[in-house]
Design a protein around this motif. Structure first.
Motif, PDB file in Angstrom:
ATOM      1  N   LYS A  47       0.829  -1.205   0.000  1.00 32.12           N
ATOM      2  CA  LYS A  47       0.000   0.000   0.000  1.00 32.12           C
ATOM      3  C   LYS A  47       0.870   1.264   0.000  1.00 32.12           C
ATOM      4  O   LYS A  47       1.883   1.315   0.702  1.00 32.12           O
ATOM      5  CB  LYS A  47      -0.804  -0.048   1.300  1.00 32.12           C
ATOM      6  N   GLY A  48       0.464   2.260  -0.793  1.00 28.14           N
ATOM      7  CA  GLY A  48       1.157   3.555  -0.757  1.00 28.14           C
ATOM      8  C   GLY A  48       2.481   3.570  -1.490  1.00 28.14           C
ATOM      9  O   GLY A  48       3.281   4.476  -1.295  1.00 28.14           O
ATOM     10  N   LEU A  72     -14.873  -3.349  -3.238  1.00 32.29           N
ATOM     11  CA  LEU A  72     -14.435  -4.113  -2.069  1.00 32.29           C
ATOM     12  C   LEU A  72     -15.585  -4.846  -1.376  1.00 32.29           C
ATOM     13  O   LEU A  72     -15.356  -5.795  -0.640  1.00 32.29           O
ATOM     14  CB  LEU A  72     -13.727  -3.190  -1.074  1.00 32.29           C
ATOM     15  N   GLU A  91      -6.708  -2.990  -7.373  1.00 32.21           N
ATOM     16  CA  GLU A  91      -7.139  -3.825  -6.240  1.00 32.21           C
ATOM     17  C   GLU A  91      -7.466  -5.243  -6.715  1.00 32.21           C
ATOM     18  O   GLU A  91      -8.414  -5.872  -6.240  1.00 32.21           O
ATOM     19  CB  GLU A  91      -8.384  -3.224  -5.548  1.00 32.21           C
ATOM     20  N   PHE A  94      -8.370  -8.375  -4.606  1.00 31.18           N
ATOM     21  CA  PHE A  94      -9.658  -8.509  -3.926  1.00 31.18           C
ATOM     22  C   PHE A  94     -10.725  -9.089  -4.846  1.00 31.18           C
ATOM     23  O   PHE A  94     -11.863  -9.267  -4.440  1.00 31.18           O
ATOM     24  CB  PHE A  94     -10.114  -7.139  -3.407  1.00 31.18           C
ATOM     25  N   HIS A 115      -1.505  -6.328  -4.263  1.00 32.99           N
ATOM     26  CA  HIS A 115      -0.578  -6.338  -3.126  1.00 32.99           C
ATOM     27  C   HIS A 115       0.206  -7.644  -3.091  1.00 32.99           C
ATOM     28  O   HIS A 115       1.278  -7.713  -2.503  1.00 32.99           O
ATOM     29  CB  HIS A 115      -1.349  -6.192  -1.811  1.00 32.99           C
ATOM     30  N   ARG A 177       4.172   7.522   0.743  1.00 35.20           N
ATOM     31  CA  ARG A 177       3.025   8.342   1.132  1.00 35.20           C
ATOM     32  C   ARG A 177       3.249   9.010   2.486  1.00 35.20           C
ATOM     33  O   ARG A 177       2.925  10.173   2.681  1.00 35.20           O
ATOM     34  CB  ARG A 177       1.761   7.477   1.163  1.00 35.20           C
TER      35      ARG A 177
END
Lengths: 198, 354
Positions: A47-48, A72, A91, A94, A115, A177
């Protein structure tokens, strides 16, 4: 009377805030991977770390492509285009396993942002690209590009020193981030007419 | 390399305009060689910038020129009217700005473009010396535009009540599903249904319990849904306690908060920056409220003269509200947030002519 935004720092806005997808695409244009027609590519990162930004850059470089994000709640995404356009899925980890397999089968050129490694979940060879590690040089380049993008006119603009960037890297690791958040706060506090370091 | 260079010049170098005032200037195109242009467009609109995702809106979009440019400098005058809102805003997490943007659509080349920010500021009493300025400043207050997504207090309360009711119904349905699944489905599925039911049911129960201690949900009302900067807003709260009640804390809090959302999906994050707050006690701690005696409290707040104006767009909000908290002995605290809209103050001449 209110003044033009960040004019005291020779900027048009805080360069460490959130940019629009168009500007993000422009900033990441040089770093983002090139997509070869007919291939399936996965961008794997935490993430980020810039997955979505790369998707924006790929989208800008491939006019007519379809960009979708997995919902999501339903864990579903928009169906892949039938006309062979590049399909970008954010994403992707997911996504429902059945739909992911189906997308991998039906999309001619596919780019997944994820991810975790999705190779075992799709019946198709995936080229894996990872966002590069955040080194001092790369961070300097990212910060510089952001500041240049917000430059109001010729002249000096604030720029964090090498030592400040090194200290942020030491504190936050490769969490870009978090580093940008710190720089955002530092720039908000600058009044101008002081030295141009952050 | 762009085939030509585009820039924007304003007659008023300060680039500060009030609603209704003309924004005049020219788009200047400099060409080294002959160059074809499919359209030279001029756009005028607002954008947010700061910590949150960018939101934007267009006020106008015009084509100034289409055809062939000879080498040299070409100027295209423009005249826009400063809109009624949203006004320029400078905050910590949120900023709102207006931009004039020119773009030349040049075939087979990078489109040259230019963008300049302008300030949209409110009228003040000092601005309306001339007759012309008075007429411009006398725009109906209802014209002021707060952005595309401002919700009224009534609509927010309705949405909140609907979500509590939906949570209650959803919780019951999930418990029923868990009971039906238990004998035939795997344990994991039953567990997921039961857990979902417990979460939704708990949410509903919390709201039911907090209202119950005050004899049902108290009635909250504001004397105005829209308030001018410098004006006052009064909040009233009425309820009838079902039993003898001791107040631990009862407060009304005027607050203005920037609320911005960054990112999407798993990477979504909401930032809140409180930029104005003042609290008032509705009752002294330890006060005793007798059973079934109607209670009516009120609090009045003055909105500062330089208060920022309400704004709401996707992922970006500048929100004014009065937050009410009533904490009674032996019950969870009841809380409600009553939002209202702050708009620019009418200047003196406009008020007298209205």
């Amino acid at each position: 009377m209110v003044a033009l935004a960040f004019a005291h720092l020779n900027l048009t806005r805080n360069p460490f805030g959130q940019f629009s997808p168009n500007v993000l695409a422009e900033l990441a244009r040089k770093d983002a991977p090139r997509v070869v027609e007919g291939e399936a590519l996965q961008i794997v990162a935490l993430k980020g770390r810039g997955k979505t930004t790369w998707l924006h850059a790929i989208e800008a470089a491939n006019p007519g492509c379809i960009r979708a994000t997995v919902d999501l709640h339903s864990r579903l995404a928009a169906p892949a285009p039938r006309d062979g356009a590049v399909y970008l899925l954010d994403e992707a980890d997911f996504c429902e396993p059945a739909q992911l397999r189906d997308l991998a089968r039906s999309a001619r050129t596919l780019v997944l942002a994820t991810h975790s490694d999705l190779a075992p979940r799709v019946a198709r060879p995936l080229r894996t690209v990872r966002t590069p590690p955040l080194t001092a040089d790369r961070l300097h380049s990212i910060v510089e590009r952001r500041i240049e993008c917000c430059r109001r006119g010729p002249g000096a603009t604030p720029m964090p020193s090498t030592a400040q960037l090194a200290s942020l890297l030491e504190e936050h690791g490769d969490d870009l981030r978090a580093i940008l958040d710190r720089l955002y706060d530092a720039l908000q506090a600058l009044q101008g007419d002081e030295d141009a370091s952050l | 390399m762009p085939a030509c260079d585009v820039s924007i010049e304003f007659d008023d170098k300060s680039r500060g305009f009030r609603p209704g005032e003309p924004i005049q200037g020219r788009v200047v195109v400099r060409c080294e060689t002959a160059c074809k242009c499919d359209a030279l467009t001029l756009g005028f609109g607002w954008k947010t910038h700061g910590r949150g995702n960018e939101a934007s809106g267009h006020d106008s979009h015009d084509v100034l020129f289409a055809g062939e440019w000879e080498p040299g400098t070409h100027a295209y005058p423009f005249r826009l009217e400063a809109p009624d809102g949203p006004l320029t805003y400078r905050g910590r997490a949120l900023n709102v700005d207006w931009y004039v943007e020119a773009r030349a659509d040049v075939p087979w080349a990078i489109d040259p473009k230019a963008s300049m920010d302008v300030l949209l500021v409110p009228w003040t009493d000092a601005d309306v010396a001339s007759q012309d300025a008075q007429q411009r400043a006398a725009r109906p207050q209802e014209n002021y535009w707060h952005g595309p997504e401002v919700k009224t207090a009534i609509r927010e309360q309705r949405d909140r009540k609907a979500s509590v009711r939906s949570a209650g119904i959803g919780g019951v349905l999930l418990f029923v599903a868990a009971a039906l699944c238990a004998p035939i489905a795997p344990f994991e599925l039953t567990f997921v249904f039961a857990l979902g039911g417990a979460i939704l049911g708990g949410f509903w129960l919390y709201h039911w319990l907090t209202g119950r201690s005050l004899g049902g949900t108290p009635v909250v009302s504001l004397d105005k849904a829209q308030v001018e900067a410098g004006d006052s807003v009064r909040v009233q709260i009425a309820f009838t306690p079902p039993r003898d009640t001791v107040i631990e804390r009862a407060t009304a809090r005027l607050q203005c908060t920037e609320i911005v959302v960054r990112g999407s999906g798993t990477d979504k994050r909401t930032f809140r920056e409180e930029i104005h707050a003042e609290a008032m006690e509705l009752a002294t701690p330890g006060a005793h409220l007798p059973r079934l005696a109607p209670v009516q409290w009120s609090a009045q707040f003055r909105i500062p003269d330089d208060a920022p104006f309400s704004f709401s767009a996707r992922d970006n909000q500048l929100r004014w509200s009065v937050a009410l908290t009533i904490d009674t002995e032996g019950a969870p605290a009841w809380k409600e947030d009553a939002p209202f809209v702050v708009r620019p103050r009418r200047v003196v001449s406009a008020r007298s002519s209205a």
